[in-house]
Design an enzyme around this catalytic site. Structure first.
Site, PDB file in Angstrom:
ATOM      1  N   GLY A 712       0.880  -1.009   0.405  1.00  0.00           N
ATOM      2  CA  GLY A 712       0.077  -0.037  -0.227  1.00  0.00           C
ATOM      3  C   GLY A 712       0.435   0.964   0.242  1.00  0.00           C
ATOM      4  N   GLU A 713       2.246   1.171   0.920  1.00  0.00           N
ATOM      5  CA  GLU A 713       3.148   2.610   0.599  1.00  0.00           C
ATOM      6  C   GLU A 713       3.343   2.832  -0.603  1.00  0.00           C
ATOM      7  OE1 GLU A 713       5.855   2.185   3.521  1.00  0.00           O
ATOM      8  OE2 GLU A 713       4.857   0.923   4.635  1.00  0.00           O
ATOM      9  N   ALA A 714       3.427   4.010  -0.904  1.00  0.00           N
ATOM     10  CA  ALA A 714       3.493   4.409  -2.052  1.00  0.00           C
ATOM     11  C   ALA A 714       5.315   4.712  -2.436  1.00  0.00           C
ATOM     12  CB  ALA A 714       3.414   6.046  -1.606  1.00  0.00           C
ATOM     13  N   ILE A 717       5.546   0.917  -3.818  1.00  0.00           N
ATOM     14  CA  ILE A 717       5.587   0.766  -4.616  1.00  0.00           C
ATOM     15  C   ILE A 717       6.173   1.435  -6.006  1.00  0.00           C
ATOM     16  CG2 ILE A 717       3.569   1.712  -6.703  1.00  0.00           C
ATOM     17  CD1 ILE A 717       2.035   1.595  -4.633  1.00  0.00           C
TER      18      ILE A 717
END
Length: 1722
Positions: A712-714, A717
């Site tokens: 989920g963490e930018a 990613i």
């Protein structure tokens, strides 16, 4: 055209039919047909045709006509054209679509086929004759469209005849059409009978097709099927069974007709009767196929296909070998028209039919009809037929790649569709098909079974709360059936539970069964009714028991354990043809394509124990690591690296994350996104492991994201996508100008994916938006619009998503430890979207499943291992023992239902059998102790029927598994002991405590007590209740020993309960058989059994309040039963028993100890009845406990009892006693030292009897027993109770010595020592001269002589005397047999020892020491008596002995002289005197025999004696005058009698000094006296042997005496010493000078020696310078004289002193006087 014979046959069949057709074809539209028929009739009946050569009717193909123009035909021996002419009206009639015409035609066709008139192949793609036949069959098939019931039957009849016929062969499409026709008749006929007939015919056809395919021959003999087994439930259609009979008759008739044609030798009546009998055999087992009763579904059909020969390995092997070539050909293409490539027609037929059935089974009726059974009828019958095929599959079907592929391709798909069906019957059939696959095809379908087992079986099994009752019951019955073949389960465990990439099928199955057996957990909502729950629990229990039994059966086969319930099976297995291979062919085939080599190689690879252990351990550890990863990824990876399950390089970790099953994809994403060093490297390696070459961008993303969920963490990613873009560009360098472009586009695509497919997003992005968003991302330029547009469309249409792994569902199941691995996802695939029953149609699902199969096949080893190594059972038990124990214990505890109890107990029995035989102690004991607790024998008031059953189970276990129980015997025997106790109470017999708990002092008392008690108990009433009451007071299983009670209040209700329970015990029957059967136990087991019995017996006896002897009596019994075992086993048993008897024999409870000793006596008597050979030690072993108890026991009664026991044993079995003598003498030896006079007397009495009457027996086998006998007698000589006994014992020792000297004893020994035979030895001994070879059994003589020599110190004079007398008599009488070595030993260790102790004991230095005073006078007296009698006598006897045997023992002279010198050297006048006297005695008796060097020894020893005994007066000079002064004071004090003064330290010191002085003076006096004696003795010896002594020796003597003289002179002339001595006059009482006489005499002797030498002039006189010695001596004497004379004239104050001096004389006169004095003295 045809022979008359052929004509007549055709006429019989065809003319009536054709006539009928003509008659019925009266309509105009049929007129052509009528005409055709007429012409054929004429053609047949006209007699003027050319005869053609005949061919036998059974010929499979027409013989060639000599006329080449005509082609051979298909009908009898007619040509093709003729056949065509005759058959065409029939074909036309069949196609006329008119019942009345078709019927006779059909009948005719059937007859032609049945009579074998038609021959050839029917195949539309064949030659002209094949096409003709094919047309005929085709037109017959089409008749069923008429819908007439009678025609339908005829069609079936014709078609079945055609398929059955041997001459008419139906292949390919034609066969498919026939099958399809029967199938359609079954579906569409209105008549139930026709339906059933059609179905039965279908089954019969399939059986025929597959039977022929297996045998690879069209002529294989065939059997009609048994219709009764295929019928629908009777109540529906066939109330009176008439239909079954009809159909059976129909099929049997067709089969027999054809059989009769082709094997005419078999009369049809015979076959009929045979089938009838066959029928009856199977009718009883009517099993239905369509019924909803699932149990019957699982039973096999067509039993006679399961004929033993079908499963024989030999056939299996030949089938494989013979067809290797076929299997290999054309494997390249595998598409649907595979049939084209199958060269073998029979095999091709089977393949086509199988494929057709699979396809029919997959047909899905329209949606609304799904619930309508009628609409499902086609599907169901196809499944039924498949089930029958698989159940009867032969070796080729099971092993050929073709068929396995067909199963994988078609059947698995069909199973997949049908197993999720909501229709019960379909599910049941799917289950049945699956069970056939598992039991027969598992070798080739490893991956498929791995997928289906969880899906079909475990999914249903693990649903405990809301199952479909019927489905679950089906699965449970399925599992129970699976256990019929024990190999299956073991194979499943080996191939799945031990395979890292497979699900733990076995473990999950057991856990699922446990949960089902435990029922719905409390507080969970359930869809089940209570009765249903009960049925299901019971069924699950049955399965668990079946699993254990199955493991047991397999183990019995492998270990060749004969077993009560599988004896028959075992025989079958033993008879299998090839011992090297496992005795079952079911699916053990290795796949030839695998190239795995031979069967044995494949299996040996894994059967290796270590591999098995490693695989299983590896898997368990891997599972642990994966479940840890799913909680904490870093920790999981760390754990797996440490456990060596994953390498520590980033590449290996990445490969693991990519390929391992069971990892949580979200957590994989999280882990890859971490910024730590290792995670980053792993992420890079992970991305680099993909090859995106040639992929579209979205496809690459799709592939990439299949394996994990993006975090989920930018930032995470970002890191992942950046790497992805780099990799994509590397693989496709021309796609984008830079990686940045790919990176941005990747983000866009992911956002688009979320936007398009997330239901939360309301305003969806359009293609234009997407293009707009990606403006200028390609290094400032735009990507082509159409590229972006197509990208947009593809993503909108098809979501990018992870591979389905159904984690959510997995997590729900996370309670289950097995979920971690592999295929749990599949479990739920079928019910992915709950509540939708239409899952069958879902193409997605199908596709998904196919992928799963491929995945499975890629990952797991596809080699299928058949289990052959028993070790695998250990791992199975490890996996399942705890659930099993829980499943059996809880119901046993809580339920009272007989069926449940019986099941539980059976489970216990099977579990104990397996765990015990595999020697898994912990697991075995867990089951045994639980079962023992359930007997409730420790609290009898609670006994119910189920406890009685548990007792029975325990007895059975003891019976069946006795050989493997090891330590667990203890629990079983404890139960037996408690049972027996209660049983006795039930009978009202008195408990043992009445005899054993009363403290008794004497044996007689116990006898009295017994007689008093018994009459009371005979009344049985009050006694019974009272004893029973004590039994009720029991604690828990563990706390209540086998004996003791824990007191507690007892209610009357409990009491009544107990009494009735005791009566229930009668049911158990005779428990004693456990003991009787002990003789059947093997050698290790009997030792374990005895150990346990001893332990239990100890517990029984330990109880103070309630001791029992039940097990003790049983010990004697089992010894009796096992008497015939070999000695080796007995010695192991005895090690256990002897410790036991010793412990009990020393028990504080006297009556128990007595009982134990008596038991031991009984046992020993039994052993003594057996012969024992020489040199064995067993008798000694089993009598040892007597010895140990004799030594340890403090009770006189026991000791007396032992003596009596031993004597009784020995005297009653004296011939058999061999090594037993040893223990027996040890007992008597111990008795001899006893404190009780009676025991000593009793023991001696018996010893006396034995020695007197049985002496030869004692020594006949082992001479060492002689030593024991001697030691025993010596022990008696030491007894202090009775002189008589001692003297008698000495007498017996004399007797023993005489026996020993006779030489009978040592026979064996001499044989061992010398090769000469005993006979020779005897001769040598008898002749009393010098024996050639001395016989001396040192080890026999020595104890006897040493024992006697010890007695020389006995305080009783007559004993001493007697012992010495016997000792020396023995030596004197038998010494001539002794060798020097023995004599040496005798002197050293026997004779000299007498004096050793003497010399040590009498220490004159301490004679007057104050320490001696308290000992009193007695010792002194004794010592004197000893000295003057014993010691003198002994020394004399030694000297005499030496003289006596001088010839032999002369080398020992030095030692004897040393002995004598050591006596002389003692500062004790008596001892020295004795020594000197002995010396003189020796010389006077033996001197003549001495040689020169012996004389040298004599004189040197005399010289040494003289030197050692010189008196020492130096002490007087050291002392100060203080002592004397002090003494005066002391005397004064004493006279004043002042007692109160305390002496200071100085006084003590002075006292000590005074004592020392006394001692020194007496020592000096003693030595002076000894020296005087010594020189006189020297003179005496000299005068005896003057002539014999050489100059040299005489000189040595001279030197010795001269030394004495000089020393004496020195003392006498010491002017300092003499006054002192005078002062001490009162103490010393010595003359002055002190040693005058010694000086005078020694000088005189010196002169005598030298003078004589001068006179005698012996040889070598010259060299020795005797004269110079003489001159020197004279000079010395004169010198002394002058000194003395001059000192007299010196003025001297003391007149007294002068008066002591002699008047000086001339030397001549002096010598004269000296000589005269010498004469006088002599």
């Amino acid at each position: 055209m045809a022979s008359p014979e052929a004509d007549s046959r055709l006429t019989q069949v065809l003319v009536p039919a054709l006539d009928k057709i003509i008659k019925n074809a009266s309509w105009r539209k049929h007129s052509k047909l009528g005409a055709e028929c007429k012409s054929v009739i004429e053609h047949i009946t006209s007699p003027n045709k050319n005869p053609t050569p005949t061919s036998p009717p059974a010929s499979p193909s027409g013989q060639s006509d000599p006329d080449a123009s005509s082609h051979p035909g298909v009908l009898l021996d007619l040509s093709l054209s003729d056949s065509d002419i005759i058959l065409s009206p029939l074909i036309n009639a069949l196609s006329a679509n008119y019942v009345k015409v078709s019927e006779p035609a059909l009948d005719a066709v059937q007859k032609l086929i049945a009579h074998g008139y038609l021959h050839g192949e029917a195949d539309p793609s064949g030659g002209p004759e094949a096409k003709l036949l094919s047309r005929l069959i085709d037109s017959a098939c089409k008749c069923h469209d008429l819908g007439d019931e009678n025609v339908e039957l005829l069609v079936i009849k014709a078609l079945l005849s055609a398929v059955t016929s041997v001459s008419l062969r139906i292949h390919g499409d034609c066969l498919l059409q026939v099958v399809r026709t029967c199938y359609d008749i079954y579906l569409n006929s209105k008549n139930v009978v026709n339906q059933t007939t059609a179905k039965a015919s279908l089954v019969q056809m399939l059986v025929i097709v597959f039977r022929r395919m297996e045998a690879d021959s069209s002529t294989v003999p065939l059997q009609p099927i048994v219709v009764a087994e295929l019928m629908e439930p009777v109540e529906k259609a066939d109330v009176d069974g008439s239909m079954t009979v009809f159909v059976q008759g129909f099929i049997t008739k067709i089969m027999q007709d054809i059989d009769g044609v082709f094997s005419p030798s078999t009369p049809s009546g015979g076959v009929g009767s045979g089938v009838g009998a066959h029928d009856g055999a199977f009718e009883t087992k009517t099993s239905t196929v369509e019924g909803t009763n699932p149990a019957d579904l699982l039973d096999s059909t067509d039993k006679d296909m399961l004929d033993a020969k079908y499963w024989e390995i030999s056939m299996y092997k030949t089938a494989l070998e013979g067809r290797k070539g076929e299997l290999a050909d054309g494997e390249g293409e595998r598409e649907d028209d595979m049939d084209v490539q199958i060269g073998n027609k029979l095999r091709r037929d089977a393949f086509l039919v199988f494929r057709a059935l699979c396809k029919l089974s997959m047909k899905t009726p329209p949606k609304d009809a799904a619930a309508d059974p009628q609409a499902m009828k086609g599907k169901i019958v196809a499944l039924e037929l498949l089930k029958i095929l698989l159940e009867n599959a032969g070796a080729v079907f099971r092993t050929s790649e073709r068929f396995l592929d067909a199963i994988k391709q078609y059947l698995c798909l069909s199973l997949l569709k049908n197993s999720a069906s909501s229709l019960m019957i379909v599910f049941q059939l799917s289950c049945s098909i699956f069970i056939s696959l598992v039991s027969r095809f598992r070798g080739g379908l490893k991956a498929e079974i791995g997928v289906f087992f969880p899906m079909i079986v475990l999914r249903v099994l693990e649903n405990v709360a809301q199952p479909n009752f019927q489905q679950k019951m089906t699965v449970l019955r399925f599992l129970e059936k699976l256990c019929d073949d024990s190999q299956i389960l073991i194979d499943i465990f080996l191939n799945y539970d031990c395979d890292v990439n497979a699900s733990n099928i076995f473990e999950r199955m057991v856990n699922g069964l446990l949960k089902t057996a435990q029922g719905v957990p409390p507080g969970v909502a359930s869809t089940l009714q209570p009765p249903q729950d009960g049925i299901m629990k019971l069924q699950a229990m049955k399965c668990l028991v079946a699993i254990l039994k199955c493991m047991g059966d397999w183990m019995n086969k492998q270990l060749r354990i004969p077993d009560s319930h599988s004896a028959k099976k075992l025989d079958a297995a033993d008879n299998s043809s090839d011992p090297g291979s496992p005795p079952y062919s079911n699916g053990n085939g290795d796949e030839p394509t695998e190239g795995s080599g031979t069967h044995s190689e494949a299996s040996s690879e894994v059967s290796d124990v270590s591999t098995l252990e490693q695989r299983r351990a590896y898997k368990l550890e891997l599972q642990e690591g994966i479940s840890l990863f799913n909680r904490k990824p870093k920790k999981g990876i760390e754990f797996l690296i440490n456990a060596n399950k994953v390498g520590n390089s980033a590449e290996e970790i990445a490969a693991f994350l990519k390929n391992a099953s069971g990892l949580n994809k979200t957590l994989i994403g999280d882990y890859l996104g971490e910024r730590e060093d290792l995670s980053l490297k792993v992420m890079h390696a992970y991305v680099d492991s993909f090859d995106f070459q040639g992929m579209e961008f979205d496809e690459a993303i799709r592939v990439f994201l299949q394996g994990f969920r993006l975090p989920g963490e930018a930032q995470k990613i970002d890191r992942i996508m950046e790497k992805f873009a780099e990799r994509y560009c590397k693989c496709n360098p021309k796609a984008f100008t830079s990686a940045d472009t790919a990176y941005v586009l990747a983000y866009s695509v992911i956002m688009l994916n979320t936007d398009a497919h997330n239901p939360m997003v309301k305003n969806k992005m359009s293609a234009e938006d997407f293009i707009r968003n990606n403006r200028g991302i390609d290094d400032g330029k735009d990507l082509p619009d159409e590229y972006l547009r197509s990208l947009f469309e593809r993503i909108s249409r098809n979501e990018i998503k992870m591979k389905e792994d159904n984690l959510s569902i997995q997590q729900k199941q996370s309670v289950n430890s097995n979920r971690v691995l592999g295929l749990d996802s599949i479990l739920n695939i079928v019910i992915r979207k709950r509540g939708e029953d239409s899952m069958e149609t879902s193409d997605d699902l199908m596709r998904h499943m196919q992928e799963q199969f491929k995945e499975k096949a890629r990952k797991s080893e596809s080699i299928y291992y058949p289990a052959t190594d028993v070790v695998i059972l250990r791992f199975m038990i490890e996996a399942c023992w705890a659930p099993m124990l829980a499943a059996f214990s809880v119901p046993l505890d809580q339920s009272d239902d007989e069926v449940v109890i019986a099941l539980c107990l059976e489970g216990f029995r099977s579990a104990i059998h397996v765990t015990a035989a595999m020697s898994m102690k912990t697991h075995r004991d867990a089951f045994v102790t639980s079962l023992a607790k359930f007997t409730s024998l420790h609290s009898p008031a609670d006994i119910k029927q189920k406890n009685i059953d548990a007792i029975k189970a325990i007895v059975t276990i003891a019976d069946e598994d006795g050989n493997y129980l090891q330590e667990a015997w203890e629990h079983i025997l404890t139960c037996v002991s408690r049972f027996e106790h209660l049983h006795l109470l039930g009978e009202g017999a008195p408990p043992d405590a009445t005899f054993f708990a009363i403290p008794q002092n004497e044996l007689d008392k116990s006898k009295q007590a017994r007689s008093n008690i018994l009459p009371v108990l005979r009344k049985k009433g009050p006694g019974k209740i009272q004893n029973a009451a004590s039994a009720v007071r029991r604690g828990s299983y563990d706390s209540a020993g086998v004996g003791g009670n824990t007191a507690a209040g007892i209610t009357s209700e409990q009491m009544n309960n107990l009494v009735s329970n005791l009566n229930m015990l009668e049911q158990v029957g005779e428990v004693n058989r456990i003991f009787i059967r002990s003789q059947k136990l093997n050698s290790e087991a009997i030792v374990d059994f005895v150990k346990a019995l001893c332990k239990v017996s100890m517990d029984e006896l330990r109880s103070t309040s309630d001791p029992r002897v039940f097990s003790l009596t049983k010990i004697v019994e089992i010894a009796h039963y096992n008497m015939n075992r070999i000695r080796l086993v007995w010695s192991k048993i005895w090690q256990v028993l002897s410790d036991f008897f010793v412990t009990i024999g020393c028990s504080a409870n006297l009556s128990i100890a007595i009982f134990a000793m008596d038991s031991l006596r009984q046992l020993s008597m039994k052993f003594l009845e057996r012969e024992e050979l020489a040199n064995y030690n067993f008798q000694n072993e089993f009598m040892k406990p007597f010895v140990v108890v004799m030594r340890k026991s403090s009770a006189v009664e026991i000791r007396e009892l032992i003596i009596r026991c031993v004597s009784q044993m020995v005297l009653s079995r004296v011939n058999n006693v061999k090594s037993g003598w040893k223990s027996m003498f040890m007992v008597f030896t111990t008795a001899a030292y006893d404190d009780h006079k009676n025991i000593v007397l009793l023991a001696f009495e018996i010893t006396e009897k034995i020695v007197r009457d049985y002496f030869p027996y004692i020594t006949e086998t082992e001479t060492t027993t002689f030593t024991d006998c001697v030691n025993c007698l010596i022990a008696f000589t030491n007894t202090r109770f009775n002189k008589e006994i001692s003297l008698n014992a000495i007498g017996f020792l004399r007797y023993c010595a005489a026996k020993l000297a006779e030489g009978d004893l040592g026979k064996e020994a001499s044989e061992k020592v010398s090769p000469s035979s005993p006979q020779k030895a005897k001769e040598k001994r008898i002749d009393n001269g010098e024996p050639m070879e001395k016989v001396d059994h040192l080890y026999l003589w020595f104890p006897l002589l040493a024992g006697l020599s010890e007695l020389s110190f006995d305080p009783r004079a007559e004993i001493r005397k007697s012992a010495l007398q016997v000792l020396f008599d023995t030596l004197r009488n038998h010494g001539q047999h002794f060798s020097l070595a023995l004599w040496e030993k005798v002197f050293e260790s026997v004779l000299f020892r007498i004096f050793d102790d003497a010399r040590r004991a009498i220490d004159p230095s301490s004679d007057n020491s104050p320490g001696r005073v308290p000992n009193g006078e007695v010792e002194e007296l004794d010592e004197d008596a000893w000295l003057y009698e014993t010691c003198t006598l002994a020394l004399q006897l030694v000297v005499d002995l030496f003289v006596n045997f001088y010839d032999t023992v002369n080398p020992l002279l030095k030692k004897v002289l040393m002995l004598l010198v050591s006596f002389i050297k003692r500062p004790h006048q008596s001892l020295a005197g004795i020594g000197i006297a002995a010396f003189v005695r020796l010389m006077s008796n033996a001197g003549e025999m001495f040689s020169e060097d012996k004389w040298f020894d004599v004189v040197t020893s005399l010289r040494e004696a003289a030197k050692e005994t010189l008196p020492d007066f130096s002490f007087v000079l050291d002392e100060d005058g203080k002592i004397w002064a002090h003494e005066e004071d002391m005397n004064a004090n004493n006279r004043e009698e002042s007692t109160g003064t305390s002496t200071s330290n100085d006084d003590l010191d002075n006292n000590l000094r005074r004592h020392r002085l006394y001692a020194a003076i007496s020592d000096a006096k003693c030595r002076a006296a000894i020296q005087l004696l010594l020189i006189q003795a020297v003179m005496e010896i000299y005068s005896m042997y003057r002539a014999q002594l050489s100059v040299k020796n005489t000189v040595i003597l001279f030197e010795a005496v001269h030394a004495v003289a000089l020393h004496a002179h020195k003392i006498n002339t010491d002017s300092a010493l003499r006054p002192k001595l005078q002062e001490l006059g009162s103490m010393t009482q010595m003359q002055d000078p002190p040693l005058l006489r010694l000086e005078n005499e020694s000088y005189q002797i010196c002169l005598t020696f030298l003078q004589n030498l001068v006179l005698d002039r012996p040889p070598s006189y010259e060299e020795s310078e005797v004269e110079s010695y003489l001159v020197n001596l004279c000079h010395e004497v004169l010198q002394f004289y002058i000194e003395v004379a001059s000192s007299v004239q010196m003025p001297n104050s003391s007149v007294d002193r002068r008066s002591h001096w002699l008047i000086p004389l001339g030397s001549g006169r002096r010598r004269e006087l000296g000589a005269a004095r010498g004469e006088y003295q002599r």
